[in-house]
Design an enzyme around this catalytic site. Structure first.
Site, PDB file in Angstrom:
ATOM      1  N   HIS A   1     -12.942   3.039   0.970  1.00 35.46           N
ATOM      2  CA  HIS A   1     -12.919   1.977   1.996  1.00 35.46           C
ATOM      3  C   HIS A   1     -13.670   0.730   1.511  1.00 35.46           C
ATOM      4  O   HIS A   1     -14.137  -0.073   2.317  1.00 35.46           O
ATOM      5  CB  HIS A   1     -13.602   2.412   3.311  1.00 35.46           C
ATOM      6  CG  HIS A   1     -12.902   3.486   4.064  1.00 35.46           C
ATOM      7  ND1 HIS A   1     -13.583   4.459   4.766  1.00 35.46           N
ATOM      8  CD2 HIS A   1     -11.585   3.748   4.261  1.00 35.46           C
ATOM      9  CE1 HIS A   1     -12.728   5.280   5.352  1.00 35.46           C
ATOM     10  NE2 HIS A   1     -11.502   4.878   5.060  1.00 35.46           N
TER      11      HIS A   1
ATOM     12  N   ASN B   1       0.876  -1.181   0.000  1.00 32.57           N
ATOM     13  CA  ASN B   1       0.000   0.000   0.000  1.00 32.57           C
ATOM     14  C   ASN B   1       0.913   1.231   0.000  1.00 32.57           C
ATOM     15  O   ASN B   1       1.517   1.545   1.025  1.00 32.57           O
ATOM     16  CB  ASN B   1      -0.880  -0.062   1.258  1.00 32.57           C
ATOM     17  CG  ASN B   1      -1.800   1.119   1.379  1.00 32.57           C
ATOM     18  OD1 ASN B   1      -1.772   2.036   0.548  1.00 32.57           O
ATOM     19  ND2 ASN B   1      -2.623   1.123   2.409  1.00 32.57           N
TER      20      ASN B   1
ATOM     21  N   ARG C   1      -2.830  -2.230  -3.151  1.00 30.28           N
ATOM     22  CA  ARG C   1      -4.014  -1.417  -2.877  1.00 30.28           C
ATOM     23  C   ARG C   1      -3.960  -0.221  -3.816  1.00 30.28           C
ATOM     24  O   ARG C   1      -2.963   0.511  -3.847  1.00 30.28           O
ATOM     25  CB  ARG C   1      -3.997  -0.939  -1.440  1.00 30.28           C
ATOM     26  CG  ARG C   1      -5.165  -0.035  -1.173  1.00 30.28           C
ATOM     27  CD  ARG C   1      -4.988   0.725   0.092  1.00 30.28           C
ATOM     28  NE  ARG C   1      -6.163   1.521   0.344  1.00 30.28           N
ATOM     29  CZ  ARG C   1      -6.118   2.731   0.873  1.00 30.28           C
ATOM     30  NH1 ARG C   1      -4.968   3.280   1.196  1.00 30.28           N
ATOM     31  NH2 ARG C   1      -7.224   3.396   1.088  1.00 30.28           N
TER      32      ARG C   1
END
Ligand code: AMP
Length: 407
Positions: free
Chosen positions: A179, A7, A90
């Site tokens: 999210h 990430n 991500r």
């Protein structure tokens, strides 16, 4: 299969290496201050936490360093880099192009680049991470998992803003939601814990950390969520305002002669709990402690925070025409019995919920916090975005497919 989950932020790389045999993290860590003097790497394996310091110029150098530690004799967890069989990234913004996780190739990189105008702070470092991994592990398959993908199931009535339609056509101004990986995980886990099929349940997932969003997950699909075109909309957050009358922006710009950058900073960095507490606190622990001791500023800030959550829960009960379960997750949701108790006891009586106070006192655990007699179940499920990224990565690579079918 061992999957490295990455990430990347503008000056950071968060990583986790998972052994997918038992879905166990072998090691995890965070490299900070990339491109700034005094880069720092915190590396955790088992119960050990190690810190290293060295100047790191860019993400490629940073990832090389991380991999050298993962493979080092003293602090490593694998013998050779070839033991990393796939990399899962991500990626913040998939726009309308990505409704599920995908195998990354040159075309996908171009498409992520094409979405950068929607997330100028996030997608470029995500691409840096992908290019770094490609350079260091050229033969290793890489998968992109998007924060926005889960919410691509929203219908027009939920994602369109009532502004001239040409702006949707021209600039793709619409609700995307964020999210998504967390909401997806938490909803699926809620169904598993309840022992019922996800496709039969109406679930409201309340992700409240430093950033916060809430989603209405009807029969496994996200039908609405509180973050919008950007992560600024919706709930009150640590330093973000969440919902407000857009005319306030114009008013303040005029009154204070603010530039676009200043307004952006004001709403993203100086508002939310920080703004409500006159610039003193953004961390919920500080605010709760003082609110409980009787500090009025903190108490009112907390009231605003929980009231906004309750209003959204009410809206999503209406949007789904009912609700079977409400699940709290992320830093505040997992760790604050006080917040959960206030939201449920002050505002959710009409849903026939009774709280189990003993169970609600737990922190960071999967638990039903409602009693078995409750008409609506309330749960806490610690989120695990890394695990979802690793699972999607494994599935795509093992099945040899280009794209996961999410719905
Ligand atoms: P996250 O972004 O998910 O890491 O969540 C960060 C937020 O969780 C911060 O505002 C923390 O104050 C909050 N948090 C962590 N532990 C607790 C706790 N024990 N009680 C209340 N809030 C907490």
């Amino acid at each position: 299969m061992r999957v490295l989950v990455i990430n990347c932020g503008s000056s950071s790389i968060k990583y986790q290496l998972l052994d997918m045999k038992d879905e166990r993290p072998l090691a995890k860590g965070l490299l900070e201050r990339i491109g700034i003097a005094g880069s720092k790497l915190t590396h955790k394996k088992d119960d050990m936490k190690l810190t290293f310091e060295r100047d790191i110029a860019d993400h490629t150098e940073g990832l090389s360093w991380i991999i050298s530690i993962l493979t080092s004799k003293e602090d490593g967890v694998i013998k050779d880099v070839s033991e990393i069989q796939a990399v899962g990234h991500r990626v913040v913004h998939g726009g309308e192009l990505f409704a599920s996780s995908v195998l990354i190739d040159d075309r996908v990189i171009k498409e992520i680049e094409a979405n950068s105008f929607l997330a100028p702070l996030h997608n470029p470092p995500n691409i840096e991470g992908i290019l770094a991994a490609k350079k260091i592990l050229p033969e290793t398959p890489q998968v992109g998992v998007f924060d926005t993908a889960f919410h691509q199931s929203m219908e027009e009535k939920a994602y369109l803003y009532a502004i001239p339609r040409k702006y949707y056509k021209q600039y793709k101004v619409r609700r995307y939601g964020f999210h998504g990986t967390s909401h997806r995980y938490v909803a699926a886990r809620t169904a598993q814990i309840m022992g019922k099929p996800l496709k039969d349940l109406k679930i409201i997932t309340v992700h409240i950390g430093n950033g916060a969003s809430i989603a209405a997950v009807k029969f496994g699909r996200s039908i609405d969520t509180s973050m919008g075109f950007t992560p600024l909309e919706g709930l009150v957050m640590g330093t973000r305002s969440g919902d407000l009358d857009p005319a306030i922006v114009l008013f303040l710009q005029e009154q204070e002669s603010l530039s676009i950058r200043e307004v952006n900073n004001l709403l993203n960095k100086e508002s939310g709990m920080l703004g409500l507490t006159e610039g003193k606190f953004s961390d919920m622990r500080d605010i709760e402690e003082r609110a409980i001791q009787g500090d009025n500023l903190c108490k009112v800030a907390h009231d605003v925070y929980e009231y906004r959550i309750a209003k959204y829960i009410g809206a999503y009960v209406a949007a789904m025409n009912g609700v079977d379960a409400i699940t709290f997750t992320a830093g505040v949701g997992e760790n604050s019995p006080h917040l959960r108790e206030n939201v449920v006891n002050k505002y959710l009586g009409y849903l026939g919920i009774t709280l189990d106070n003993e169970k609600n006192s737990k922190r960071g655990q999967e638990v039903f916090i409602s009693t078995p007699e409750s008409r609506t179940a309330v749960l806490v499920v610690p989120t695990n975005e890394e695990l979802v990224i690793a699972r999607d990565t494994r599935e795509i690579v093992e099945k040899g497919i280009r794209e996961l079918s999410m719905f």
